[in-house]
Design a protein around this motif. Structure first.
Motif, PDB file in Angstrom:
ATOM      1  N   ARG A  57       0.847  -1.191   0.000  1.00 19.12           N
ATOM      2  CA  ARG A  57       0.000   0.000   0.000  1.00 19.12           C
ATOM      3  C   ARG A  57       0.882   1.241   0.000  1.00 19.12           C
ATOM      4  O   ARG A  57       1.940   1.253   0.612  1.00 19.12           O
TER       5      ARG A  57
ATOM      6  N   ILE B 280       1.116   8.976  -0.970  1.00 15.29           N
ATOM      7  CA  ILE B 280       2.049   9.978  -1.483  1.00 15.29           C
ATOM      8  C   ILE B 280       1.833  11.269  -0.718  1.00 15.29           C
ATOM      9  O   ILE B 280       0.741  11.846  -0.746  1.00 15.29           O
TER      10      ILE B 280
ATOM     11  N   GLY C 292      -0.735  11.769  -6.739  1.00 14.45           N
ATOM     12  CA  GLY C 292      -0.288  10.560  -6.066  1.00 14.45           C
ATOM     13  C   GLY C 292      -0.703   9.293  -6.792  1.00 14.45           C
ATOM     14  O   GLY C 292       0.078   8.346  -6.907  1.00 14.45           O
ATOM     15  N   ARG C 293      -1.930   9.272  -7.300  1.00 16.09           N
ATOM     16  CA  ARG C 293      -2.386   8.093  -8.035  1.00 16.09           C
ATOM     17  C   ARG C 293      -1.577   7.903  -9.311  1.00 16.09           C
ATOM     18  O   ARG C 293      -1.217   6.772  -9.669  1.00 16.09           O
TER      19      ARG C 293
ATOM     20  N   THR D 290       1.764   6.475  -8.295  1.00 15.51           N
ATOM     21  CA  THR D 290       1.630   5.056  -7.959  1.00 15.51           C
ATOM     22  C   THR D 290       1.482   4.215  -9.218  1.00 15.51           C
ATOM     23  O   THR D 290       2.073   3.127  -9.325  1.00 15.51           O
ATOM     24  N   ASN D 291       0.724   4.699 -10.183  1.00 15.55           N
ATOM     25  CA  ASN D 291       0.563   3.974 -11.449  1.00 15.55           C
ATOM     26  C   ASN D 291       1.884   3.853 -12.200  1.00 15.55           C
ATOM     27  O   ASN D 291       2.176   2.816 -12.806  1.00 15.55           O
TER      28      ASN D 291
ATOM     29  N   GLN E 194       3.885   1.246 -10.534  1.00 14.86           N
ATOM     30  CA  GLN E 194       3.312  -0.057 -10.870  1.00 14.86           C
ATOM     31  C   GLN E 194       3.826  -0.538 -12.227  1.00 14.86           C
ATOM     32  O   GLN E 194       4.177  -1.715 -12.389  1.00 14.86           O
TER      33      GLN E 194
ATOM     34  N   HIS F 143      -3.000   2.282  -4.164  1.00 16.07           N
ATOM     35  CA  HIS F 143      -2.911   3.696  -3.807  1.00 16.07           C
ATOM     36  C   HIS F 143      -3.929   4.001  -2.717  1.00 16.07           C
ATOM     37  O   HIS F 143      -5.131   3.907  -2.931  1.00 16.07           O
TER      38      HIS F 143
ATOM     39  N   ASP G 214      -3.551  10.574  -1.330  1.00  9.88           N
ATOM     40  CA  ASP G 214      -2.585  11.673  -1.379  1.00  9.88           C
ATOM     41  C   ASP G 214      -2.728  12.513  -0.119  1.00  9.88           C
ATOM     42  O   ASP G 214      -3.837  12.694   0.389  1.00  9.88           O
TER      43      ASP G 214
END
Length: 278
Positions: free
Chosen positions: A190, A193, A202-203, A206-207, A210, A229, A232
């Motif tokens: 998990r 950010i 943040g997403r 994270t992507n 990934q 994610h 944020d």
């Protein structure tokens, strides 16, 4: 003395049960220092306590502990005293301003900067004594991938990696995740950010991580590592103000953007860790 844990009867040796990373233990960690990991741990604990959860934060950064600084606490008894037998576990647990409990470590303890058999045994004994008494235990680990940090993380059923949008933070976060996958067979990590400039940053970060993991890190043949994610935390002047004042943002400025984000994070943690059967 803290009322949450009853003392061991006089003359009776404490016998910890087997430790498995299945309890409601969340390791809050990071690849790089200075990303707000301890700040997130403390305020997340306060947000969970506000939701009625019984929470303890254990300062698992045994060499460079600073949870006491964030909370403006001056403990008379620390983990060091419990490890050395100078105090009992229940004597070292104190209440933090946010309505949760803390178990603080002393700073500058060189003897705990390496994972010796004694440190390992002491850590296991402490966790065994804590787990039955709380809805969730947060381990505020050190940064990086030292053996002490990795051992602390190995005790947790879930890991929350804190990172910022800075390239150095993301590079170190990737390295940490890679080690957790390789050494602990973690399949789900998990992420939160911190200090984001815009909603959605943040997403996106994270992507991107990934995608890199999908290319270069293999869990098992045909099995990918999954980053989740969790949210944020926006860059917010209230954060620096709270840090400088050594105050919990969740209690002094609960309506600021960063506090609202941590409240949302607490809701997700509650749904996925606390209210889910282990």
């Amino acid at each position: 003395m803290n009322d949450d844990i009853q003392p061991t009867p006089e003359g009776q040796a404490f016998k910890p049960g087997p430790i498995r990373p299945l309890g409601k233990v969340l390791a809050v960690t990071s690849g790089k220092g200075g990303v707000g990991k301890t700040f997130v741990s403390a305020n997340l604990a306060a947000a969970l306590a506000k939701r009625g959860q019984k929470v303890l934060v254990l300062d698992a950064d045994l060499g460079l502990a600073n949870l006491d600084v964030v909370l403006n606490l001056y403990p008379k008894i620390t983990l060091h005293d419990v490890f050395t037998g100078k105090a009992k576990l229940e004597e070292a647990i104190v209440k933090a301003p946010g309505g949760f409990s803390v178990l603080l470590a002393g700073s500058g303890m060189v003897e705990y900067s390496r994972l010796t058999p004694n440190v390992r045994e002491d850590f296991l004994r402490i966790i065994a004594g804590l787990l039955p008494h709380y809805d969730i235990v947060l381990l505020d680990t050190g940064a990086g991938i030292s053996d002490v940090v990795l051992f602390a993380v190995s005790l947790a059923s879930e890991v929350l990696v804190v990172a910022t949008p800075e390239p150095t933070s993301l590079t170190d976060a990737y390295a940490t995740i890679k080690v957790l996958v390789g050494e602990q067979q973690r399949r789900i990590i998990r992420m939160v950010i911190n200090q984001t400039a815009r909603m959605g940053d943040g997403r996106a970060i994270t992507n991107q991580l990934q995608q890199v993991l999908d290319r270069f890190v293999v869990a098992k043949p045909g099995e990918k590592v999954r980053l989740i994610h969790m949210g944020d935390i926006p860059a917010d002047p209230a954060v620096r103000l709270a840090v400088m004042r050594r105050q919990l943002m969740m209690t002094t400025m609960p309506g600021c953007p960063a506090a609202l984000a941590i409240s949302q994070l607490a809701g997700k943690i509650e749904d996925t860790l606390i209210n889910t059967p282990q």
